[in-house]
Design an enzyme around this catalytic site. Structure first.
Site: not given
Ligand code: NAP
Length: 758
Positions: A341, A414, A635, A662, A666, A707
């Site tokens: 990505k 983002g 991540d 994020k 998270r 995620r």
């Protein structure tokens, strides 16, 4: 006016009136729209009585016969005095005449609205008749209809899932506005509010112009000598394009007159566009012709997705996809993961800025990376694809981007927003970058602040997020910037701006973050030097075109690496994965915990390290995760939390405060979810303490974060019972084929979709 209770349940104490929002509704103009609205209001019980008035007695009689209205209006005086709500459904040109007819009998409490296709003219008619716009006069326009006319075409379902634009004026009564909104909601429509001028401009482009083009095309062809033959052999495209030329000529000539200024403006814009195409054809300029068609097709797809709520531009929360995982899965064989990505975003940006045609293979076709593609298309870059991961980009050169015609909508991405802000801070034109609800709440001052120091003019929203307004035409200076937080996006944003600055720039990070921008810049011959944690970069002249192969995304592979590690009997191979050292934190951490991960077939592609990764089940041990790995695994922590939940003993992780900013917080989402699945986990300000145990089945909420959703799905591999994960639609932002690919590898997963009504 009397308004009954809202949706009361039937009970012995209620009178008949309690079940209706309104007692008497009077519809003036029993045509296709008036008849359809009357029928819908009757069928859904919004109004106790629906009375119809039309200058044609025949239309009224037919309306009663068809059950469209309860009764016709015999005497306008009593009908108006008795009405709580009056809707004008006549051609816009007749508005003043009809309002003048109502005026003598109109009760101050009565709410009046209309359905006219133009709104400026309707407001002008009200001022002409009343001297001002009455507080209870609330203009509206249903964006639904057909080329049919008359009450015989009344259809109570006409407005279902269509938009209705309400254009209340500044002195409009709130209660009246709400009543009109409720009335349209009761027909199944979706309500929007807009300012009158904006309405007329938007509709001139989206409705009035297409109708005029259809009328004009058919008229021009009909005048050609062989018109009969033309129509006889007309193909589907002609029929589709000209369907609306069967619409009512009087209504549309009215609309042209009533919205003359905006319609003329749109005709001018269209004529220029058609002329550009004509010139390109005359000059045999294949690239320009193709460019126009590619941009148009991409824009059409973009609108289509926006309308169905599946695109990055639409709020992903509108569609609620849930994942369901059944226990007793094993992961086996080769698993395909999409292209990286981070590299996809960077590659497309540099290809757009290059001189000449670039080709990119392995491009991630996800909502996030497509947000960057669309933004570049909006700035005039011709991009073909992606088709099976291949993109062909007709670079416009470093200074060749064009001003977009509106905001650049970046959905949930983002990376797009932060990278493009750096690039656009240095352009000659101004831009506005907007995002969905989640992106708008993410911190953007962290990029705006250093860019301002370079001389950029940037403003963010009150909470420091999107929309970001960038004023073009600023001269940027090089900067020596020490980043307070480790962020590859912030670093890359400054690096992009630095290419346009006067003098060199240096950026120092508190910890190493992914260096894909550095790698790509070096590959393209940009003067860049990296020492320890500092990147020094010189402004550059032209940029070359290139061919690039993007490796598989380690962040996506991480889900299967953890999955195979925690699930007895698993053994998987992930081929062609990017193993850039600045991304390897997850591998180092899992290996420290005891995972059996083997990297094979090492190679370097376009400066990026690539390898095949083989993983099999192993017993994990809880550890204290070394701080040095945090920024290079940032991540991957949601799935590392899952690994820790299956390890023997305690895992402690700190230094994770960035995780709270994020796509979701998270730390919180994972703590809540894993706790719901039976894990003993303690939340700290910047980390967690996880006691390994047995995952149970349960229901968890990913909070719309791709995620966390995929991490919970992986937890399902070894949970004792089924797991249901809600809010999973954003998985499409990074790994659109997650469900298909993981199911192929053995995960017992399925997804279900439910539309959330808005
Ligand atoms: P329609 O089927 O032709 O109906 C128009 C109605 O208005 C008929 O009842 C007609 O009466 C009446 N009328 C015509 N001229 C009049 C006048 N001078 N004084 C009083 N009444 C008059 O048209 P429609 O499609 O329903 O359109 C009605 C309104 O809806 C228009 O303002 C239009 O802009 C708006 N609208 C239309 C569409 C669409 O797709 N059609 C979509 C959204 C909004 P007769 O029966 O005597 O002809």
């Amino acid at each position: 006016m009397s308004i009954a209770k809202e949706n009361p349940k039937k009970s012995p104490g209620h009178t008949a009136d309690d079940f209706f929002m309104v007692r008497n509704t009077l519809i003036i103009g029993l045509g296709m729209i008036g008849g359809s609205l009357a029928k819908a209001l009757k069928e859904n019980g919004f109004s106790r009585t629906v009375v119809g008035f039309d200058r044609s007695q025949q239309a009224v009689e037919l309306g009663v016969q068809m059950g469209v209205i309860d009764r016709g209006c015999q005497d306008i005086k009593s009908a108006v005095t008795e009405a709580d709500l009056i809707i004008l459904a006549v051609p816009v040109k007749a508005t003043a005449k009809v309002l003048a007819m109502l005026k003598p009998y109109l009760n101050a409490e009565t709410i009046v609205s209309d359905v006219g296709s133009t709104k400026g003219s309707v407001i002008a008619a009200a001022v002409e008749v009343f001297g001002t716009v009455p507080a209870n006069f609330i203009p509206a326009h249903p964006i639904a209809g057909s080329e049919k006319s008359g009450v015989q075409s009344a259809n109570s379902q006409l407005f279902v899932k269509h938009k209705v634009i309400i254009t209340p004026h500044s002195l409009a009564s709130q209660q009246a506005t709400q009543m009109i909104a409720r009335m349209w909601q009761s027909t199944g429509a979706e309500i929007l509010q807009m300012d009158v001028k904006k309405h007329d401009e938007v509709l001139a482009a989206t409705s009035h112009l297409p109708h005029l083009l259809a009328f004009s095309l058919v008229d021009s062809l009909a005048q050609e000598s062989e018109s009969l033959d033309i129509f006889r052999y007309a193909a589907g495209g002609f029929r589709d394009f000209t369907r609306i030329a069967a619409s009512d000529p009087t209504m549309w000539s009215d609309v042209c007159g009533a919205n003359k200024h905006a319609v003329l403006q749109q005709i001018e814009i269209f004529s220029k566009g058609l002329n550009r195409l004509k010139q390109a054809i005359e000059a045999d300029d294949e690239q320009s012709i193709k460019g126009i068609f590619i941009r148009a097709r991409a824009a059409r797809e973009h609108f289509g997705k926006m309308l169905t709520g599946t695109a990055y531009a639409a709020d992903s929360q509108q569609k609620n996809i849930s994942f369901f995982i059944e226990p007793n899965s094993v992961l086996k064989g080769q698993i395909k993961v999409p292209g990286d990505k981070s590299i996809s975003h960077r590659a497309i940006i540099f290809a757009a800025l290059g001189d000449g045609i670039s080709e990119i293979n392995g491009f991630l076709n996800s909502e996030d990376s497509m947000a960057t593609v669309q933004a570049l298309r909006d700035m005039g870059v011709v991009i073909e694809g992606p088709h099976r991961g291949q993109l062909k980009v007709y670079g416009v050169g470093k200074d060749g981007l064009c001003p977009p015609s509106g905001d650049l909508c970046l959905g949930n991405s983002g990376t797009s927003m932060r990278l493009l802000t750096g690039l656009l801070a240095a352009q000659k034109f101004s831009t506005v970058l907007s995002g969905d609800h989640s992106l708008s709440s993410r911190p953007m001052e962290r990029i705006a602040e250093p860019l301002r120091k370079m001389g950029a003019e940037i403003s963010t929203s009150e909470n420091g997020g999107a929309p970001i307004h960038i004023k073009g035409g600023q001269t940027l200076q090089g900067i020596d910037y020490v980043m307070p937080i480790a962020s590859a996006q912030v670093k890359s944003s400054i690096m992009l701006a630095a290419l346009y600055a006067q003098g060199s720039s240096s950026i120092t990070q508190p910890a190493n973050t992914r260096n894909h921008t550095e790698v790509l810049m070096r590959t393209l011959g940009i003067d860049i030097e990296v020492t320890d944690k500092t990147v020094t970069i010189q402004p550059c002249g032209q940029l070359p075109s290139f061919t690039l192969a993007i490796p598989g995304d380690l962040s996506s592979a991480a889900f299967f690496i953890v999955g195979a590690t925690i699930c007895i009997g698993s053994n998987v191979v992930l081929k062609g994965i990017g193993v850039n050292p600045t991304r390897m934190g997850v591998i180092h951490i899992l290996k420290l915990m005891g995972a059996q991960i083997v990297l094979q077939n090492h190679r370097e592609i376009n400066g990026e390290a690539v390898a095949d990764i083989q993983v099999e089940y192993s017993t994990l041990q809880g550890i204290k995760i070394p701080r040095q790995y945090v920024s290079t695994a940032i991540d991957e922590f949601p799935v590392i939390f899952v690994a820790a939940s299956c390890a023997l003993g305690i895992t402690k992780i700190n230094g994770l405060s960035e995780l709270r900013h994020k796509e979701s917080d998270r730390i919180k989402v994972m703590v809540e979810g894993l706790r719901a699945l039976g894990i003993n986990i303690k939340e700290q300000n910047d980390g967690v303490i996880i006691e390994g145990g047995q995952l149970q089945g349960g229901i968890v909420d990913s909070k719309g974060d791709h995620r966390t959703a995929m991490a919970f799905a992986i937890a399902g591999l070894i949970a004792r019972g089924p797991i249901e994960i809600s809010n999973c639609s954003p998985v499409a932002t990074s790994f659109p084929e997650f469900v298909e690919n993981s199911a192929k590898a053995g995960l017992r997963i399925r997804k279900e979709e439910a539309n959330v009504s808005s």
